[in-house]
Design a protein around this motif. Sequence first.
Motif, PDB file in Angstrom:
ATOM      1  N   LEU A   1       0.835  -1.207   0.000  1.00  0.00           N
ATOM      2  CA  LEU A   1       0.000   0.000   0.000  1.00  0.00           C
ATOM      3  C   LEU A   1       0.870   1.258   0.000  1.00  0.00           C
ATOM      4  O   LEU A   1       0.642   2.195  -0.778  1.00  0.00           O
ATOM      5  N   LEU A   2       1.877   1.277   0.865  1.00  0.00           N
ATOM      6  CA  LEU A   2       2.766   2.436   0.927  1.00  0.00           C
ATOM      7  C   LEU A   2       3.596   2.560  -0.342  1.00  0.00           C
ATOM      8  O   LEU A   2       3.772   3.658  -0.887  1.00  0.00           O
ATOM      9  N   PHE A   3       4.118   1.438  -0.818  1.00  0.00           N
ATOM     10  CA  PHE A   3       4.952   1.448  -2.023  1.00  0.00           C
ATOM     11  C   PHE A   3       4.164   1.957  -3.227  1.00  0.00           C
ATOM     12  O   PHE A   3       4.656   2.778  -4.015  1.00  0.00           O
ATOM     13  N   CYS A   4       2.937   1.502  -3.370  1.00  0.00           N
ATOM     14  CA  CYS A   4       2.111   1.937  -4.510  1.00  0.00           C
ATOM     15  C   CYS A   4       1.720   3.405  -4.390  1.00  0.00           C
ATOM     16  O   CYS A   4       1.580   4.094  -5.413  1.00  0.00           O
ATOM     17  N   GLN A   5       1.547   3.895  -3.167  1.00  0.00           N
ATOM     18  CA  GLN A   5       1.259   5.316  -3.012  1.00  0.00           C
ATOM     19  C   GLN A   5       2.452   6.165  -3.453  1.00  0.00           C
ATOM     20  O   GLN A   5       2.295   7.212  -4.084  1.00  0.00           O
ATOM     21  N   VAL A   6       3.644   5.703  -3.126  1.00  0.00           N
ATOM     22  CA  VAL A   6       4.845   6.417  -3.558  1.00  0.00           C
ATOM     23  C   VAL A   6       4.928   6.440  -5.085  1.00  0.00           C
ATOM     24  O   VAL A   6       5.162   7.488  -5.706  1.00  0.00           O
ATOM     25  N   ILE A   7       4.727   5.267  -5.703  1.00  0.00           N
ATOM     26  CA  ILE A   7       4.807   5.196  -7.164  1.00  0.00           C
ATOM     27  C   ILE A   7       3.690   6.002  -7.817  1.00  0.00           C
ATOM     28  O   ILE A   7       3.906   6.739  -8.782  1.00  0.00           O
ATOM     29  N   GLY A   8       2.476   5.859  -7.279  1.00  0.00           N
ATOM     30  CA  GLY A   8       1.327   6.510  -7.895  1.00  0.00           C
ATOM     31  C   GLY A   8       1.371   8.023  -7.815  1.00  0.00           C
ATOM     32  O   GLY A   8       0.946   8.717  -8.749  1.00  0.00           O
ATOM     33  N   GLN A   9       1.884   8.569  -6.694  1.00  0.00           N
ATOM     34  CA  GLN A   9       1.864  10.014  -6.514  1.00  0.00           C
ATOM     35  C   GLN A   9       3.214  10.680  -6.743  1.00  0.00           C
ATOM     36  O   GLN A   9       3.296  11.915  -6.807  1.00  0.00           O
TER      37      GLN A   9
ATOM     38  N   ARG B   1      13.817 -14.684 -14.408  1.00  0.00           N
ATOM     39  CA  ARG B   1      13.768 -14.324 -15.830  1.00  0.00           C
ATOM     40  C   ARG B   1      12.320 -14.107 -16.268  1.00  0.00           C
ATOM     41  O   ARG B   1      12.018 -13.125 -16.964  1.00  0.00           O
ATOM     42  N   PHE B   2      11.442 -15.001 -15.841  1.00  0.00           N
ATOM     43  CA  PHE B   2      10.020 -14.859 -16.164  1.00  0.00           C
ATOM     44  C   PHE B   2       9.450 -13.566 -15.589  1.00  0.00           C
ATOM     45  O   PHE B   2       8.759 -12.807 -16.273  1.00  0.00           O
ATOM     46  N   ALA B   3       9.758 -13.291 -14.313  1.00  0.00           N
ATOM     47  CA  ALA B   3       9.234 -12.094 -13.656  1.00  0.00           C
ATOM     48  C   ALA B   3       9.777 -10.825 -14.314  1.00  0.00           C
ATOM     49  O   ALA B   3       9.043  -9.839 -14.485  1.00  0.00           O
ATOM     50  N   ALA B   4      11.063 -10.842 -14.689  1.00  0.00           N
ATOM     51  CA  ALA B   4      11.665  -9.663 -15.310  1.00  0.00           C
ATOM     52  C   ALA B   4      11.013  -9.358 -16.653  1.00  0.00           C
ATOM     53  O   ALA B   4      10.693  -8.201 -16.954  1.00  0.00           O
ATOM     54  N   VAL B   5      10.799 -10.381 -17.466  1.00  0.00           N
ATOM     55  CA  VAL B   5      10.161 -10.175 -18.771  1.00  0.00           C
ATOM     56  C   VAL B   5       8.733  -9.674 -18.582  1.00  0.00           C
ATOM     57  O   VAL B   5       8.297  -8.720 -19.255  1.00  0.00           O
ATOM     58  N   ALA B   6       7.988 -10.293 -17.657  1.00  0.00           N
ATOM     59  CA  ALA B   6       6.605  -9.880 -17.414  1.00  0.00           C
ATOM     60  C   ALA B   6       6.542  -8.438 -16.919  1.00  0.00           C
ATOM     61  O   ALA B   6       5.665  -7.660 -17.332  1.00  0.00           O
ATOM     62  N   LEU B   7       7.490  -8.046 -16.051  1.00  0.00           N
ATOM     63  CA  LEU B   7       7.500  -6.690 -15.511  1.00  0.00           C
ATOM     64  C   LEU B   7       7.857  -5.665 -16.586  1.00  0.00           C
ATOM     65  O   LEU B   7       7.190  -4.634 -16.729  1.00  0.00           O
ATOM     66  N   VAL B   8       8.906  -5.952 -17.362  1.00  0.00           N
ATOM     67  CA  VAL B   8       9.351  -5.003 -18.389  1.00  0.00           C
ATOM     68  C   VAL B   8       8.274  -4.832 -19.463  1.00  0.00           C
ATOM     69  O   VAL B   8       8.021  -3.727 -19.952  1.00  0.00           O
ATOM     70  N   MET B   9       7.617  -5.929 -19.826  1.00  0.00           N
ATOM     71  CA  MET B   9       6.549  -5.826 -20.818  1.00  0.00           C
ATOM     72  C   MET B   9       5.394  -4.977 -20.291  1.00  0.00           C
ATOM     73  O   MET B   9       4.792  -4.192 -21.028  1.00  0.00           O
ATOM     74  N   ARG B  10       5.084  -5.129 -19.015  1.00  0.00           N
ATOM     75  CA  ARG B  10       4.013  -4.305 -18.448  1.00  0.00           C
ATOM     76  C   ARG B  10       4.429  -2.836 -18.399  1.00  0.00           C
ATOM     77  O   ARG B  10       3.605  -1.942 -18.605  1.00  0.00           O
ATOM     78  N   LEU B  11       5.711  -2.573 -18.151  1.00  0.00           N
ATOM     79  CA  LEU B  11       6.204  -1.198 -18.218  1.00  0.00           C
ATOM     80  C   LEU B  11       5.989  -0.631 -19.618  1.00  0.00           C
ATOM     81  O   LEU B  11       5.543   0.512 -19.792  1.00  0.00           O
ATOM     82  N   ALA B  12       6.316  -1.435 -20.625  1.00  0.00           N
ATOM     83  CA  ALA B  12       6.177  -0.977 -22.007  1.00  0.00           C
ATOM     84  C   ALA B  12       4.723  -0.731 -22.372  1.00  0.00           C
ATOM     85  O   ALA B  12       4.406   0.193 -23.128  1.00  0.00           O
TER      86      ALA B  12
ATOM     87  N   LEU C   1       1.525   0.262 -12.748  1.00  0.00           N
ATOM     88  CA  LEU C   1       1.645   1.531 -12.029  1.00  0.00           C
ATOM     89  C   LEU C   1       3.050   2.103 -12.184  1.00  0.00           C
ATOM     90  O   LEU C   1       3.230   3.320 -12.393  1.00  0.00           O
ATOM     91  N   MET C   2       4.051   1.233 -12.096  1.00  0.00           N
ATOM     92  CA  MET C   2       5.431   1.677 -12.280  1.00  0.00           C
ATOM     93  C   MET C   2       5.665   2.180 -13.698  1.00  0.00           C
ATOM     94  O   MET C   2       6.426   3.141 -13.914  1.00  0.00           O
ATOM     95  N   GLY C   3       5.021   1.543 -14.676  1.00  0.00           N
ATOM     96  CA  GLY C   3       5.184   1.970 -16.062  1.00  0.00           C
ATOM     97  C   GLY C   3       4.702   3.398 -16.266  1.00  0.00           C
ATOM     98  O   GLY C   3       5.399   4.225 -16.869  1.00  0.00           O
ATOM     99  N   SER C   4       3.516   3.705 -15.746  1.00  0.00           N
ATOM    100  CA  SER C   4       2.996   5.064 -15.871  1.00  0.00           C
ATOM    101  C   SER C   4       3.888   6.063 -15.138  1.00  0.00           C
ATOM    102  O   SER C   4       4.138   7.169 -15.633  1.00  0.00           O
ATOM    103  N   ALA C   5       4.391   5.669 -13.949  1.00  0.00           N
ATOM    104  CA  ALA C   5       5.267   6.566 -13.193  1.00  0.00           C
ATOM    105  C   ALA C   5       6.581   6.797 -13.928  1.00  0.00           C
ATOM    106  O   ALA C   5       7.079   7.929 -14.008  1.00  0.00           O
ATOM    107  N   LEU C   6       7.156   5.721 -14.477  1.00  0.00           N
ATOM    108  CA  LEU C   6       8.429   5.844 -15.187  1.00  0.00           C
ATOM    109  C   LEU C   6       8.278   6.700 -16.441  1.00  0.00           C
ATOM    110  O   LEU C   6       9.045   7.651 -16.657  1.00  0.00           O
ATOM    111  N   LEU C   7       7.291   6.373 -17.279  1.00  0.00           N
ATOM    112  CA  LEU C   7       7.115   7.122 -18.518  1.00  0.00           C
ATOM    113  C   LEU C   7       6.734   8.568 -18.235  1.00  0.00           C
ATOM    114  O   LEU C   7       7.196   9.495 -18.916  1.00  0.00           O
ATOM    115  N   GLY C   8       5.889   8.785 -17.221  1.00  0.00           N
ATOM    116  CA  GLY C   8       5.509  10.143 -16.870  1.00  0.00           C
ATOM    117  C   GLY C   8       6.682  10.970 -16.377  1.00  0.00           C
ATOM    118  O   GLY C   8       6.824  12.150 -16.721  1.00  0.00           O
ATOM    119  N   SER C   9       7.538  10.346 -15.567  1.00  0.00           N
ATOM    120  CA  SER C   9       8.708  11.066 -15.060  1.00  0.00           C
ATOM    121  C   SER C   9       9.692  11.391 -16.182  1.00  0.00           C
ATOM    122  O   SER C   9      10.230  12.503 -16.249  1.00  0.00           O
TER     123      SER C   9
END
Length: 539
Positions: free
Chosen positions: A232-240, A290-301, A430-438
């Motif tokens: 909850l705290l981590f997502c609030q940091v990323i989201g805001q 490896r599976f988690a990294a690919v899934a995470l990076v694709m969601r970022l994209a 959520l991280m994807g939107s934060a990263l691209l927005g930043s």
Amino acid sequence: MSEDYAFKPEERPLFAGSPFSPAHPVGRRLAYFAVGMVLAVTSTFGNALTTVNSGSVAGPLGLYAAEATALPAIYVAINASANLSLVKARAQFGIPEVTGFLLGLYALAGLIPFGFASVWAAVLVRAASGLAAAALITLGIYYLMQALPPKAKPLGAVIGMGLSQLGTPLARLVPVDVLVDNGLWGLHALEVALALFALALILALPLPPSEKSRAFAPRDYVTIILATTGLLLFCQVIGQGRTLWWSDTPWLGGALATAIALLVAAFLNETGRRDPLVHFEWIGTWGILRFAAVALVMRLALAEQSYGAVGLLTLGGLNNDQLRTLFVVVVIAMLLGIVVAALTLSERRLPWQVLAAALIIAAGAWWDSNATTLTRPAQLILSQALIGFGTTLFVGPALLYGFLRMIQRGGDHLVSFVVTFSITQNVGGLMGSALLGSLQTVWARNASNALAADMLASDPQVAARISGGGAALAPVLADPVQRAAQGSGLLAQALAREAAVIAFNDTFRFVAMLALTTAAFIFANIVVARYREKSNDRS
């Protein structure tokens, strides 16, 4: 199905909490398939109504637009952590009981704002929505599996996960005026109706029974509380963080430090347990990392569509009501992606499907990178259709790939897999939107400085632009000094728009390179796996 039906051994579920899989008549199969499709789409649609209209939701709640970003972050955190408890809850109490309870809770939470409209009521609705969504996605997959013959049951996971991606583009088709009518009554009425409709469907057509077993251990609750609070705290940091800005808001640092401490405490609580809730030693293996990294990076994209393209069009003054045609095409492309993923599905083809999805997403993002201030939805239809197609071509096979790896280790790793996949997809989005927005914000500042450095007051073209802007105000502004100041202001606004578009184009190129890098990584792993197979065959 008759209560005295004797289930055959091959009809038994793989995991406690999963339903039996008897042979059904054609009519019942079709009914299961229809209900499964509705549940899968409904799972994310309710929250998407808030996420894609956060600016419109903020006003009736008395929030700034930046503060309203806390609401989607609450949903993401609860949804990502829900499976820590839901997998075992289904095993101990049963699928209908758990899902029915959560849908009822969601409906009750949705009724509260009708009588007590407040920020805290909205927070409660988002949290209940996150729990219900986590249950509905799984339930939708189970319904789809009931409709399919034994050898085709993996298609249920591919179709169900693909359909759950439709929530966001479908939410953009709902008129904003309907949602904000009489405050936010339209939004709350839709959410309550969705919850009750889903509950009615599962009561009218229940799944076959499941095997129940005692599942929870006392230390499980410690992990669940620590991990949920930390997320909850981590997502609030990323989201805001992007809207409040990372270095300008001290409480973000404190919240991040506390989140890390809580998540580390959850990890330590699981370490050394004889029967852990989450098998971190398995998650830490190369194959799962490896599976988690690919899934995470694709969601970022994939945040290119939810943040990048929509952000670019919003910059041009468009709102959701003007993007309907674009997102109708995106929905059609997503459905086509589900069909292609289902028709080409096989265990050996799973990495190739994810590879193809990465290349398609890269192509769509690169296509967008030539945008201008005059770009409108018509110019983005093909590129966004490609990204929509790539989304559903990726997510189902990715889920199935990880699921097969989990099966090899045993059913006690189910919680570990589901939580890993859920976090990569929910928190990753959520991280994807934060990263691209930043990145877009930083690049826009750099582009603005570069453009301003070349705009000298002595330049005849600059002087003419300022004079022209001021002249347009001559009928309402008599003072020539004020007209000149207003002309300079209009030029500065035009410069800021151009800088923002340049930054969006850089962001699209970044997404394209990220997807291409992922594709190259997947291809390298395919080549290495093939080489090892041939080496083993020769030996």
